[in-house]
Design a protein around this motif. Structure first.
Motif: not given
Length: 531
Positions: A374-384
């Motif tokens: 989630a830490g990696v993905l939250k930069e491009v996917i706000a709802e993660v």
């Protein structure tokens, strides 16, 4: 005594019955959420609160909710819930992140067709008895090129439908792997390649710092003459003023918007243009979608209240209460490690490898994995969130591998993440000290000991004199206070890094000033959620 749930917004009777069937005492008061005073008066007696968007779960409501254990939002958006206040109170907030995907994707396709054939204008003209057959000359979708900006859950459904309509699909998405693109049947491209080639462009990205105004005035100017643009994602992704000018000039043939920079949109520069189709944020508005998310939230809340199982939680990992006491600081560390790499990585990620050493290897690594991903993905996917992150990574073709090992060094345990892209491998490691505070202990194979702060600055350079002086002088000249300064290097005269914990965000102009010195290979501001 049976748990008690309040349904304060309009959920279906079928969803309400799920609570009853699971042995939960439920009060179905669908208009109560609109009356904040009555909600404040009633909320203290309930263990669960099931809502849509009308109920506002404020800090004041949460303060009065002395028995509340879980808030369930039927839908993806949780803007109407004070997440930090809920976390502080120990209230779990759940949502249903995938319930609206098909409905939103279908609306995008419908809007694309409406723009292609001028259906709203032709409808109005025909109702007025004009029969202007020659006025409404449309275009076919068959053999046209669709440019997808964002190819995640919703974007991939749009791609599938578009391919079924015999369109060629180009996809721009920093997290889309080549393997995933091949499986979907889309051509993976950079944004600058998509813009001049697409006959239709549709957006399917969240609103983040990186995606805001992604179709800026400059980007729109690069589009193909006659392009048609569809936005059913988020307002603010497109420069509406620049788009209006291009619609008037004829460079953009048509646009179809379901979302706007300011909502509710009672007025907008795009309104009343003859080649623009507008709808009032209807992306999730189908009977099936509303029913799906209602049933999902009832199931999730029932599971938690009756068995303790946590699903799709925004603010809590899927772990037991006993594990949470020990794992709390390590969950935060995993998120920070992932966030560091997410902020540093601009190209598509192929694989994420996570090593758990020592005490970390004996913990619930699935929960730690979820936090790190989630830490990696939250930069491009706000709802993660921690639950959806592994699912989204799998959808995007990112291979996740986990390794555990016994204590191997001076630390009782640590977490090391390595991200693999087509261009490089990037790794970082961290640990939790006895004070419960996470630390970064290794970056790019260089050992450090860095306290993690909300605002940080990371630099890379050759190990030469003058680096500390340049950094200190720049910070001092612009009033940026350094709380903690950590240095590391491979060996004298070779690769070196610096990581600074700052008291305030790093100004962009100071970053530019440091880059112009020629001393640094990289100057990257970083932000971390510390609370």
């Amino acid at each position: 005594m049976a748990p008690k749930v309040l349904v304060s917004d309009k959920l279906s009777e079928t969803a309400v019955q799920i609570f009853r069937d699971r042995g939960i005492d439920v009060d179905f008061l669908p208009d109560l959420g609109k009356d904040k005073d009555k909600l404040l008066e009633a909320i203290g007696q309930y263990d669960g609160l099931a809502i849509r968007s009308a109920t506002k779960v404020t800090e004041k409501i949460l303060e009065a909710a002395t028995n509340l254990k879980v808030v369930g939002r039927a839908g993806i958006g949780v803007d109407n819930v004070d997440i930090p206040a809920a976390s502080k109170k120990g209230v779990i907030v759940m949502n249903t992140p995938f319930g609206n995907s098909i409905t939103t994707a279908e609306h995008a396709i419908a809007m694309m067709m409406a723009a292609a054939r001028q259906i709203p204008e032709a409808n109005a003209s025909t109702h007025a008895g004009k029969w202007e057959k020659s006025r409404f000359m449309g275009v076919e979708l068959t053999a046209k090129t669709l440019g997808l900006i964002g190819c995640g859950n919703i974007g991939s459904i749009v791609a599938d439908r578009a391919i079924g309509l015999k369109m060629k699909v180009l996809a721009y998405d920093p997290f889309l792997s080549q393997e995933r693109a091949d499986k979907l049947g889309v051509t993976k491209v950079e944004l600058d390649e998509l813009l001049p080639k697409a006959d239709f462009i549709t957006l399917h990205v969240p609103m983040t710092e990186k995606t805001a105004n992604i179709l800026s005035k400059d980007a729109l100017a690069k589009t193909k003459k006659g392009v048609r643009i569809v936005n059913c994602a988020r307002g603010g992704l497109v420069d509406e003023e620049a788009l209006a000018e291009l619609l008037k000039s004829g460079h953009v043939a048509a646009a179809a918007f379901d979302v706007f920079a300011v909502e509710p949109a009672k007025e907008n520069i795009l309104f009343n243009l003859p080649n623009v189709v507008c709808t009032p944020h209807l992306g999730a508005s189908t009977t099936e979608a509303q029913e799906n998310v209602a049933l999902q939230v009832a199931e999730q809340m029932s599971d938690y209240l009756m068995t303790g199982a946590v699903t799709n939680a925004i603010n809590m990992p899927s772990i037991t209460a006993e594990e949470a006491k020990v794992m709390g600081p390590w969950i935060k560390l995993a998120g920070h490690v992932g966030s560091f790499i997410g902020q540093m990585t601009d190209e598509p990620i192929k694989a994420i490898n996570i090593l758990y050493d020592g005490v970390a290897s004996d913990m619930n690594t699935a929960a730690l994995n979820a936090s790190a991903i989630a830490g990696v993905l939250k930069e491009v996917i706000a709802e993660v969130n921690m639950v959806s992150a592994p699912v989204i990574a799998k959808e995007r073709g990112i291979a996740i591998s986990t390794t555990t090992q016994g204590k191997s060094g001076i630390f009782d345990g640590y977490i090391k993440m390595t991200v693999v892209t087509d261009k490089r491998e990037r790794s970082i490691a961290g640990t939790v000290f006895s004070d419960g505070k996470p630390r970064f202990i290794q970056i790019k194979g260089i050992n450090i000991d860095a306290e993690i702060g909300e605002h940080m600055l990371y630099t890379t350079n050759r190990d030469v004199p003058g680096i500390i002086g340049a950094l200190g002088a720049a910070m001092g000249a612009h009033g940026v206070n350094i709380a903690n300064f950590t240095l590391g290097r491979t060996k004298a005269g070779e690769d070196a890094i610096a990581l600074m914990y700052l008291d305030q965000p790093m100004p962009a102009h100071v970053v530019e000033e440091l880059e112009k010195t020629g001393l640094f290979q990289q100057v990257r501001p970083l932000e971390f959620e510390i609370a």
